[in-house]
Design an enzyme around this catalytic site. Structure first.
Site, PDB file in Angstrom:
ATOM      1  N   CYS B  81      -3.003  27.690  15.062  1.00  0.00           N
ATOM      2  CA  CYS B  81      -4.004  28.077  14.737  1.00  0.00           C
ATOM      3  C   CYS B  81      -4.166  28.955  13.412  1.00  0.00           C
ATOM      4  CB  CYS B  81      -4.501  29.125  15.644  1.00  0.00           C
ATOM      5  SG  CYS B  81      -4.419  28.433  17.312  1.00  0.00           S
ATOM      6  N   HIS B 330     -13.523  28.226  17.554  1.00  0.00           N
ATOM      7  CA  HIS B 330     -12.191  28.095  16.711  1.00  0.00           C
ATOM      8  C   HIS B 330     -11.949  26.800  16.549  1.00  0.00           C
ATOM      9  CE1 HIS B 330      -8.033  29.036  15.968  1.00  0.00           C
ATOM     10  NE2 HIS B 330      -7.779  29.274  17.350  1.00  0.00           N
TER      11      HIS B 330
END
Ligand SMILES: [Zn+2]
Lengths: 146, 380
Positions: B81, B330
């Site tokens: 991430c 995201h």
């Protein structure tokens, strides 16, 4: 594994652990979790290590048999997982007295936060969960309230 | 190391773009950032491209094939991430070192509806899959347990975690770049279906597609392009150090604390100096932990902080004015660059109805499991 000899020995099915650090003694003894301990700093690991990730010692580690009793550290009730994985289930981290923590499922309780207490004693059990492509029994471990 | 500024940013609204290719999404963001900087591809001396799923397929080069092949070095970055934020840091480092004067960082991802449950797998016999048999390594469970650990230590409640979702959804109402711009009440959040207790559906970030870009430039040269250069006061990357449980329960706290300490030292500030924070609220539980990890409150005080509204826009230290990952979305590779865009807009006073008034110093934080943590401190 001592069976009566036959004329033509069939391919023998064996029990295989789901992860390498679950050890199944060949003599039929109780399966256990294997760990290793750094001889220099005492850091203890689930399974083996090339070197100690705490103190970087490259000395061979001490092979240890981990306790089958531990305490529930934290948990989550998983309601959504990878395709094909039955839910809900209790995912948890269990701490063993040797200073190792283990990722596992908690079996033997309804998957509800009310049934799980921080620090509650748990005990490891093993069972055959499925068979692999070659027909071997796949053995997994879980913890349940002691 | 010399002073470096962000002189241009751009992003597309996060969402689902099944009809577009990833290079097209990324190119849109780059063109917006170039326009914002008053620059062209001819000015760019190096590009870093953050993309988790296509970094093994030369995505950076394919992006430039859409908008301009100048033959510059391109670095394809993957770091879970923290992919986009690591790409941003590499662009910063290349300019701070003096090797280049101007660099472009782009982050992109096209996830469709694969969900955070995607990934994993690999070869071998599926009979030996441990998911759901030996607990779970999937993100919802990992961040569920991380929240439960905070409950265990400090008595934090599911309701307090849920309030993070209420706050961030409320913020998103004013962010046109947000994938979702929907207000949700506390009861809505608590009554939504459980994904991994204590996180319900509204306490988990959605997946989607997106792209964001930032142009960094030496401070000396920045004035040629803009009257509002935003100085990068610190850009830090850490990995997980040894901690007792790290290998079975990713320790999302320690590496963030290490990164924060280093970032504050480098920037010469304390947490009290921050005017806004964009942090990695992939799950509502994570945001609570990071209040303490970033030092904006004391140990065990994060629950009270959300209760008091201190992190709402208008409060003492606004967190995730953009709507956070929970609303904004995201798209893994884009996230870290997008939160730099958000902080830059606030520091310039260009954040519209979600503007944190008078913001002078902002922090952007990202965590990728396995683990990587980035923190960028930006100053007006
Ligand atoms: Zn050691």
């Amino acid at each position: 594994m001592a069976e009566a000899p036959t004329a033509e020995k069939p391919q023998e099915k064996t029990q295989k652990p789901i992860v390498p650090f679950l050890r199944i003694p060949a003599d039929g003894g109780k399966p256990y979790l294997q760990g290793s301990r750094c001889k220099d700093c005492g850091a203890t690991y689930l399974g083996g290590r090339m070197a100690c990730s705490k103190c970087f010692s490259t000395e061979p580690m001490e092979d240890i048999k981990l306790s089958d009793k531990g305490e529930l550290h934290v948990f989550s009730i998983v309601h959504q997982s990878a395709p094909g994985v039955p839910t809900p289930y209790v995912a948890a981290i269990v701490d063993l007295p040797e200073g190792v923590s283990v990722r596992c499922n908690i079996a033997g309780v309804e998957p509800d936060p009310q049934n799980l207490k921080f620090g509650m004693p748990v005990q490891m059990t093993t069972e055959t969960i499925r068979t692999d492509r070659e027909g071997n029994d796949v053995v997994a471990f879980s913890f349940r309230p002691a | 190391m010399r002073d470096v500024a962000v002189i241009g940013v751009g992003m597309i609204k996060f969402g689902r773009y099944p009809e577009k290719t990833v290079p097209e999404l990324a190119a849109q963001a780059i063109l917006l950032a170039l326009k914002d900087a008053g620059a062209t591809m001819k000015d760019i001396e190096l590009m870093t491209s953050g993309n988790l799923y296509q970094s093994n397929a030369m995505i950076g080069q394919r992006i430039l094939q859409v908008i301009g092949q100048t033959g510059i070095p391109i670095i394809n970055v993957a770091n879970a991430c923290a992919t986009g934020s690591t790409a941003f840091r590499e662009a910063y480092m290349s300019v701070a070192s003096g090797a280049y004067d101007m660099a472009l960082a782009v982050g992109s991802e096209q996830m469709g509806k694969m969900g955070l449950l995607g990934g994993g797998g690999g070869g071998g016999d599926p009979a030996y899959s441990t998911e759901g048999v030996l607990g779970s390594g999937l993100m919802p469970a990992v961040f569920g347990m991380a929240g439960v650990e905070h409950m265990r230590k400090y008595g934090t409640t599911q309701e307090q975690f849920a309030k993070v979702s209420v706050k961030n959804h409320k913020h998103s109402m004013h962010n046109p770049y947000s994938q979702y711009q929907t207000e949700v009440g506390l009861e809505d959040v608590l009554n939504a279906r459980v994904v991994s207790w204590p996180n319900t559906l509204y306490m988990c970030c959605p997946t989607g597609d997106g792209a964001a870009a930032a142009i960094v430039c030496s401070m000396d040269k920045a004035r040629q392009f803009t009257t509002k250069p935003i100085r990068i006061a610190a850009s830090v990357l850490t990995s997980d150090p040894w901690t007792q449980r790290d290998l079975t329960m990713p320790d999302i706290n320690t590496l963030t604390r290490n990164a924060a300490k280093e970032a504050y030292e480098k920037a010469g500030i304390t947490p009290e100096d921050l005017d806004l924070i964009e942090l990695h609220d992939c799950f509502a539980t994570a945001e609570i932990l990071h209040y303490e990890n970033l030092g904006i409150c004391g140990e065990g005080e994060a629950g009270r902080m959300i209760d008091e509204g201190a992190t709402t826009v208008g409060g003492k230290i606004p967190v995730n004015a953009s709507g956070g990952l929970l609303s904004k979305g995201h798209p893994l590779g884009a996230t870290g660059v997008a939160n730099v865009c958000e902080v830059v807009w606030h520091l310039r006073g260009e954040a519209g109805n979600r503007q944190v008034e008078g913001a002078k110093v902002g922090l952007a934080h990202v965590i990728g499991l396995g683990s990587a943590c980035t923190i960028q401190v930006l100053e007006k």
